[in-house]
Structure formats: structure tokens, C-alpha cells
Design a protein around this motif. Structure first.
Motif, PDB file in Angstrom:
ATOM      1  N   HIS A  83     -33.264  -1.999  19.707  1.00  0.00           N
ATOM      2  CA  HIS A  83     -34.605  -1.572  20.095  1.00  0.00           C
ATOM      3  C   HIS A  83     -34.534  -0.927  21.472  1.00  0.00           C
ATOM      4  O   HIS A  83     -33.603  -1.193  22.233  1.00  0.00           O
ATOM      5  CB  HIS A  83     -35.552  -2.769  20.096  1.00  0.00           C
ATOM      6  N   PRO A  84     -35.497  -0.083  21.806  1.00  0.00           N
ATOM      7  CA  PRO A  84     -35.442   0.599  23.103  1.00  0.00           C
ATOM      8  C   PRO A  84     -35.376  -0.395  24.264  1.00  0.00           C
ATOM      9  O   PRO A  84     -36.123  -1.379  24.283  1.00  0.00           O
ATOM     10  CB  PRO A  84     -36.747   1.395  23.143  1.00  0.00           C
ATOM     11  N   PRO A  85     -34.488  -0.154  25.217  1.00  0.00           N
ATOM     12  CA  PRO A  85     -34.411  -1.040  26.385  1.00  0.00           C
ATOM     13  C   PRO A  85     -35.623  -0.847  27.296  1.00  0.00           C
ATOM     14  O   PRO A  85     -36.272   0.201  27.273  1.00  0.00           O
ATOM     15  CB  PRO A  85     -33.128  -0.599  27.081  1.00  0.00           C
ATOM     16  N   GLU A  86     -35.931  -1.876  28.066  1.00  0.00           N
ATOM     17  CA  GLU A  86     -37.040  -1.833  29.017  1.00  0.00           C
ATOM     18  C   GLU A  86     -36.534  -2.266  30.386  1.00  0.00           C
ATOM     19  O   GLU A  86     -35.777  -3.219  30.493  1.00  0.00           O
ATOM     20  CB  GLU A  86     -38.154  -2.794  28.614  1.00  0.00           C
ATOM     21  N   LEU A  87     -36.991  -1.575  31.399  1.00  0.00           N
ATOM     22  CA  LEU A  87     -36.707  -1.961  32.778  1.00  0.00           C
ATOM     23  C   LEU A  87     -37.972  -2.620  33.313  1.00  0.00           C
ATOM     24  O   LEU A  87     -39.036  -1.985  33.365  1.00  0.00           O
ATOM     25  CB  LEU A  87     -36.338  -0.732  33.617  1.00  0.00           C
ATOM     26  N   ALA A  88     -37.880  -3.899  33.664  1.00  0.00           N
ATOM     27  CA  ALA A  88     -39.036  -4.667  34.132  1.00  0.00           C
ATOM     28  C   ALA A  88     -38.941  -4.874  35.636  1.00  0.00           C
ATOM     29  O   ALA A  88     -37.910  -5.314  36.146  1.00  0.00           O
ATOM     30  CB  ALA A  88     -39.103  -6.004  33.420  1.00  0.00           C
ATOM     31  N   VAL A  89     -40.030  -4.550  36.326  1.00  0.00           N
ATOM     32  CA  VAL A  89     -40.125  -4.772  37.770  1.00  0.00           C
ATOM     33  C   VAL A  89     -41.149  -5.879  37.981  1.00  0.00           C
ATOM     34  O   VAL A  89     -42.313  -5.742  37.596  1.00  0.00           O
ATOM     35  CB  VAL A  89     -40.553  -3.484  38.504  1.00  0.00           C
TER      36      VAL A  89
END
Length: 140
Positions: A83-89
Motif C-alpha cells: 500500500h502507498p507509504p505515508e510520512l507522518a509528522v
């Protein structure tokens, strides 16, 4: 998730959609990982921690293992979906303030700011602009 033979015919095993949402190819996942790593590095240089989240779903379906197998039956099958990766801040309270993904068709960065404006698209050649949006959202 139960998948039948008819549901998988004509579909690539790692391009089928499942309960976790959009499924992407391994090549697309690697490309998106690299694009998000650029933003993550730029954030780290400015003292902001970000976490890259990758989701995969694994499955197994086929014959029951303790029953005798027959020559005309297919063996057990497995699948792996990326699944598409996510960058979480994360913000100071530990809540996810900003989520950055990469559009599967456009290749643009998609920036979602909690309690902010709608989803914002930024060209992949401008990772600095993504960082600027994150800094503005955090008030730094």
C-alpha cells in the motif's frame, strides 16, 4: 478477506484492492519510498521528526493442510499487497499533525494538514515546498 478464483482472474496479485485501500506495485512503492525519504531528510535537518509508515497485507488461501492433496487441485497460494507509504509528522502532543503521501498517478506530494485546508498537491521536484508547508502548519 476471502478471495475466489474468479475475483483474481485477469488481475495482478499485487495490484488488487483490499480492505486496507489502494494497492500499488513494488516498483511504485520503491519510488514513493525514495520521494518521501527526501522530505524526511529535509525535515530531520530542521529538527522535525517524521516517521515513514509502510503497510503490507499478507494472505494465504488454499487447501486445508491436514487433508490429503489431490494431483488435480492447486496448492496453497499466498499473496502480498503493498500500500502507498505515508510520512507522518507528529506534533508536540503526539498527534499526527501532517501526513504526506505520493500520488500514484501524478507523482506529486500530497500534503494533508490536520485542521488545515484541503489536501494540497506539490510537484515532486519541490520537496522543499512540502517542508515549508509543514513548518507553517507547526508555526515554526
Amino acid at each position: 478477506m476471502k478471495v475466489t478464483q474468479g475475483e483474481t482472474e485477469g488481475q495482478s496479485e499485487n495490484q488488487r484492492s483490499d480492505e486496507y485501500g489502494e494497492v500499488i506495485t513494488d516498483a511504485a512503492a520503491e519510488s514513493q519510498d525514495r520521494a518521501l525519504a527526501v522530505v524526511q531528510r529535509l525535515l530531520t535537518e530542521r529538527g522535525i521528526r517524521a516517521h515513514l509508515h509502510t503497510t503490507i497485507s499478507l494472505g494465504l488461501y488454499g487447501n486445508h493442510l491436514d487433508l490429503p492433496t489431490w494431483p488435480n487441485r492447486p496448492a496453497s497460494r499466498t499473496w502480498l499487497n503493498r500500500h502507498p507509504p505515508e510520512l507522518a509528522v507528529l506534533g508536540p502532543q503526539g498527534w499526527r499533525d501532517v501526513t504526506v503521501t505520493v500520488g500514484s498517478r501524478s507523482g506529486c506530494y500530497l500534503v494533508s494538514i490536520r485542521n488545515g485546508p484541503d489536501l494540497q498537491a506539490v510537484g515532486q521536484e519541490q520537496p522543499e515546498k512540502v517542508v515549508d508547508l509543514i513548518l507553517a502548519a507547526r508555526g515554526t
